[in-house]
Design a protein around this motif. Structure first.
Motif, short mmCIF file in Angstrom:
data_model
loop_
_atom_site.label_atom_id
_atom_site.label_comp_id
_atom_site.label_asym_id
_atom_site.label_seq_id
_atom_site.Cartn_x
_atom_site.Cartn_y
_atom_site.Cartn_z
N THR A 26 -16.89 -18.32 10.06
CA THR A 26 -18.29 -18.65 9.76
C THR A 26 -18.66 -19.99 10.38
O THR A 26 -18.03 -21.02 10.10
N TRP A 27 -19.66 -19.94 11.26
CA TRP A 27 -20.18 -21.13 11.93
C TRP A 27 -21.51 -21.52 11.32
O TRP A 27 -22.30 -20.65 10.93
N LYS A 28 -21.78 -22.83 11.30
CA LYS A 28 -23.10 -23.33 10.87
C LYS A 28 -23.63 -24.26 11.96
O LYS A 28 -22.97 -25.22 12.37
N LEU A 29 -24.82 -23.94 12.46
CA LEU A 29 -25.47 -24.82 13.42
C LEU A 29 -26.06 -26.04 12.73
O LEU A 29 -26.43 -25.98 11.55
N MET A 30 -26.18 -27.13 13.46
CA MET A 30 -26.95 -28.26 12.97
C MET A 30 -28.42 -27.85 12.89
O MET A 30 -28.88 -26.99 13.67
N ALA A 31 -29.15 -28.45 11.99
CA ALA A 31 -30.57 -28.13 11.83
C ALA A 31 -31.40 -28.79 12.94
O ALA A 31 -31.01 -29.81 13.52
N ASP A 32 -32.53 -28.16 13.25
CA ASP A 32 -33.54 -28.73 14.15
C ASP A 32 -33.05 -28.93 15.58
O ASP A 32 -33.51 -29.84 16.28
N LEU A 33 -32.16 -28.07 16.03
CA LEU A 33 -31.72 -28.13 17.42
C LEU A 33 -32.75 -27.44 18.31
O LEU A 33 -33.33 -26.43 17.94
N LYS A 34 -32.92 -27.99 19.51
CA LYS A 34 -33.87 -27.40 20.46
C LYS A 34 -33.21 -27.25 21.83
O LYS A 34 -32.38 -28.06 22.24
N TRP A 35 -33.64 -26.19 22.53
CA TRP A 35 -33.30 -26.05 23.94
C TRP A 35 -34.10 -27.07 24.74
O TRP A 35 -35.07 -27.66 24.24
N SER A 36 -33.72 -27.25 25.97
CA SER A 36 -34.40 -28.25 26.80
C SER A 36 -35.87 -27.92 27.04
O SER A 36 -36.66 -28.81 27.36
N ASP A 37 -36.28 -26.66 26.85
CA ASP A 37 -37.70 -26.30 27.01
C ASP A 37 -38.47 -26.40 25.70
O ASP A 37 -39.65 -26.04 25.65
N GLY A 38 -37.82 -26.87 24.64
CA GLY A 38 -38.49 -27.08 23.37
C GLY A 38 -38.35 -25.96 22.37
O GLY A 38 -38.71 -26.14 21.19
N GLU A 39 -37.82 -24.82 22.77
CA GLU A 39 -37.62 -23.72 21.84
C GLU A 39 -36.44 -24.01 20.91
O GLU A 39 -35.49 -24.72 21.29
N GLN A 40 -36.51 -23.47 19.70
CA GLN A 40 -35.45 -23.70 18.72
C GLN A 40 -34.15 -23.00 19.14
O GLN A 40 -34.18 -21.89 19.70
N ILE A 41 -33.03 -23.66 18.89
CA ILE A 41 -31.73 -23.03 19.04
C ILE A 41 -31.37 -22.41 17.69
O ILE A 41 -31.36 -23.10 16.67
N THR A 42 -31.11 -21.11 17.69
CA THR A 42 -30.84 -20.43 16.43
C THR A 42 -29.56 -19.60 16.51
O THR A 42 -28.96 -19.45 17.59
N SER A 43 -29.19 -19.06 15.39
CA SER A 43 -28.01 -18.20 15.33
C SER A 43 -28.14 -16.99 16.24
O SER A 43 -27.14 -16.43 16.70
N ASP A 44 -29.38 -16.57 16.53
CA ASP A 44 -29.56 -15.43 17.42
C ASP A 44 -29.10 -15.75 18.84
O ASP A 44 -28.68 -14.85 19.57
N ASP A 45 -29.17 -17.02 19.23
CA ASP A 45 -28.67 -17.40 20.55
C ASP A 45 -27.15 -17.29 20.61
O ASP A 45 -26.59 -16.93 21.66
N VAL A 46 -26.48 -17.59 19.51
CA VAL A 46 -25.04 -17.38 19.46
C VAL A 46 -24.74 -15.88 19.54
O VAL A 46 -23.84 -15.45 20.27
N ARG A 47 -25.52 -15.09 18.82
CA ARG A 47 -25.35 -13.64 18.90
C ARG A 47 -25.54 -13.15 20.34
O ARG A 47 -24.77 -12.32 20.83
N PHE A 48 -26.56 -13.66 21.00
CA PHE A 48 -26.83 -13.25 22.37
C PHE A 48 -25.68 -13.64 23.30
O PHE A 48 -25.28 -12.86 24.18
N THR A 49 -25.13 -14.83 23.11
CA THR A 49 -23.99 -15.28 23.92
C THR A 49 -22.82 -14.31 23.77
O THR A 49 -22.16 -13.95 24.76
N ILE A 50 -22.59 -13.86 22.55
CA ILE A 50 -21.52 -12.88 22.31
C ILE A 50 -21.84 -11.56 22.99
O ILE A 50 -20.97 -10.92 23.60
N GLU A 51 -23.11 -11.15 22.94
CA GLU A 51 -23.51 -9.91 23.60
C GLU A 51 -23.23 -9.98 25.11
O GLU A 51 -22.77 -9.00 25.72
N VAL A 52 -23.50 -11.14 25.70
CA VAL A 52 -23.29 -11.29 27.14
C VAL A 52 -21.80 -11.27 27.48
O VAL A 52 -21.35 -10.52 28.36
N LEU A 53 -21.03 -12.09 26.78
CA LEU A 53 -19.63 -12.26 27.15
C LEU A 53 -18.75 -11.10 26.72
O LEU A 53 -17.60 -10.99 27.18
N SER A 54 -19.25 -10.24 25.87
CA SER A 54 -18.50 -9.02 25.52
C SER A 54 -18.94 -7.83 26.36
O SER A 54 -18.34 -6.75 26.26
N ASN A 55 -19.96 -8.03 27.21
CA ASN A 55 -20.44 -6.94 28.05
C ASN A 55 -19.57 -6.84 29.30
O ASN A 55 -19.51 -7.78 30.10
#
Length: 562
Positions: free
Chosen positions: A97-126
């Motif tokens: 179980t991982w916990k992200l820090m709160a209020d993280l943003k990508w360089s374009d200003g969008e929020q970094i969320t747990s879904d981005d971790v999910r997406f990273t797994i989707e990519v690297l398991s493909n």
């Protein structure tokens, strides 16, 4: 580690010429701001770490795209980065179980969320993502739960001890990339939206990559610098001239040995040496090249006979190579596990012995020809009359490699083996199966290059040595370029990848290391130290065996001019 062994006379001549054009001092503003120029000998093909296993990619990517949940510090320990702490793991080692820090943003200003971790797994398991490195263990993640924007719960089908290392090399933003199977063609690979301290503002191919401060970087007050510029300068003497003139502040793999460099740049810069992970070896192709079959089905006509590989190993004067040719700048290495907690102190089995080399070749059916090169006469796989001639492939713009190759050619010639040097750009040597890279498709004789891996060795070594990882059209990302099949090695790697006990894992890796020495899919030559030239007016850097030249660049600053 990339040295350029030049004479002081040549370097000074180019420096004096360069000085006539004046110098460009960095815009340093006391404690903060300014521009740092970093020197690269070659241009990276991408900033996506997962698409390339060339060291040059990490030099830039560590400052922008390679910001993950954790990092590996200079002591070899994992530290949280985007995660609020190291993850928790269940008693059965199956749930992390991982916990992200709160209020993280990508360089374009969008929020970094747990879904981005999910997406990273989707990519690297493909399997069609095109990823060449960093994918180990993702196929073992059987479920991903994201109960909220900050929490990621991973369930593994079996225990995987590399669970920390999986998330040390960057995350992908779902909104700014593309489909997992299209990763190789993402625009993101050259202009990544990332969580790192800097973002790419301009990339002039063949010249420079300019990065500017990420306004949404998660560390308050960081990065200190306004801008970093990676200058692509292939010629080592020109690199040194830039450091002397104050046109650059960080020099990757200087061309001179430390004493010469420090004297030449006294009052301007110094060279620093740290333990390296770059392990130089000759890789043998055990399969027949250029037969249209990348599998291990047909033995190499020359190298398929282990006696020839043993003779090659005996023909090399390792001590002279390390001490005379490379002037003691490298250490001895006999196997893949030459550093870290998994270091295996295994003796060299086939040391320098010309008489033994000649005897093996005679026994293997290779008789000396009139021109001093042997020919087949009753050899195991080669037709009678076949010349004992092998191509030795390496990469360009690296003089220690060139010097090593030339030394090996002379060593092998002394026992009747002809070695022909053929060096290619990084993009060819480390290219993909789809690109027809010689090592990927199995169309080579011998390769020579330096390779390394992190504090978690499973991913690299499983990919390099397990028989299931032989590259084919059906398995194009496999890394067993030797086409080596050894059931005992397969079993040892599977043990190392499933145990959480370090001693058990180390014993398994040492079993693999001993098998490399015994079976000789490779011959290890030496272990580099990493070296960097750094301007005296720069501070805040930490030299990290497990990182790159730009690791921790968010902390760099110029010394107060006051």
């Amino acid at each position: 580690m990339k040295l350029k062994l030049l004479t002081l006379f040549v370097v000074m001549g180019l420096i004096l010429s360069a000085c006539g054009a004046g110098s460009a001092e960095p815009a340093a503003g006391g404690e903060g701001g300014g521009t740092v120029v970093l020197i690269l000998p070659e241009e990276p093909t991408t900033l996506n770490y997962y698409l390339a296993d060339a060291a040059i990619v990490r030099q830039v990517a560590d400052s922008t795209s390679m910001t993950g949940l954790v990092t590996i510090d200079e002591t070899g320990n994992f530290l949280p980065v985007l995660a609020e702490g190291l993850p928790t793991i269940s008693d059965d080692f199956l749930t992390v179980t991982w916990k992200l820090m709160a209020d993280l943003k990508w360089s374009d200003g969008e929020q970094i969320t747990s879904d981005d971790v999910r997406f990273t797994i989707e990519v690297l398991s493909n399997p069609n993502s095109g990823a060449l490195v960093g994918t180990s263990g993702f196929d073992l993640i059987s479920s991903v739960e994201t109960p909220d924007d900050l929490t990621i719960v991973l369930t593994y089908s079996e225990p995987y001890p590399g669970y920390l290392d999986q998330f040390a090399y960057g995350l992908f933003p779902r909104h700014a990339t593309g489909a997992p199977e299209d990763m190789a063609s993402w625009d993101w690979n050259r202009t990544p939206v990332s969580a790192g301290p800097f973002v790419v503002s301009n990339w002039e191919s063949g010249k420079r990559i300019t990065l500017t401060r990420n306004p949404n970087y998660y560390e308050e007050g960081k990065p200190v610098l306004d801008e970093v510029v990676f200058e692509i300068v292939p010629e080592a003497s020109a690199q040194t001239a830039m450091m002397l003139n104050g046109e650059a502040q960080f020099h990757l793999w200087p061309g001179e040995f430390k004493a010469e460099y420090d004297e030449l740049l006294k009052g301007k810069a110094q060279q620093y040496l740290i333990p390296g992970i770059w392990n130089m070896a000759i890789d043998f192709n055990l399969s027949a090249p250029f037969d249209g079959d990348p599998t291990a089905a047909t033995p190499h006509p020359i190298l398929g006979d282990i006696r020839v590989r043993q003779a090659i190993a005996h023909a090399i004067n390792y001590g002279s190579l390390q001490q005379d040719v490379l002037q003691g700048s490298v250490g001895d290495s006999t196997n893949p596990f030459a550093y870290g907690w998994y270091k295996c102190d295994l003796p060299r089995k086939y040391g320098f012995d010309v008489e033994a080399a000649n005897k093996l070749l005679d026994e293997a059916g290779w008789v000396m020809g009139d021109d001093g090169i042997r020919v087949a006469q009753g050899a195991m796989y080669a037709e009678d009359g076949t010349r004992l001639s092998l191509e030795l492939q390496g990469y360009t713009a690296f003089d220690p490699l060139q010097l090593t190759e030339e030394f090996l050619v002379e060593n092998l010639k002394a026992v009747g083996i002809e070695a022909r040097i053929q060096n290619y750009d990084f993009s060819i040597i480390f290219g993909t199966f789809e690109d027809n890279s010689p090592r990927a498709v199995g169309d080579y004789d011998m390769l020579i290059f330096d390779r390394g891996f992190t504090t978690e060795p499973q991913g690299y070594n499983f990919d390099a040595y397990h028989s299931s990882r032989i590259p084919t059209a059906e398995n194009p990302t496999g890394g067993n370029y030797f086409r080596w099949e050894n059931p005992a090695v397969d079993a040892a790697l599977e043990t190392a990848g499933s145990s959480f006990d370090l001693e058990t894992r180390k014993a398994a890796y040492c079993e693999v290391g001993q098998a490399v020495i015994d079976d000789l899919p490779q011959v290890y030559l030496y272990l580099f130290q990493d070296n960097y030239g750094i301007a005296d007016n720069l501070e805040g850097y930490v030299l990290n065996t497990w990182g790159s030249m730009s690791w921790g660049i968010q902390n760099w600053k110029f010394k107060d001019a006051q």
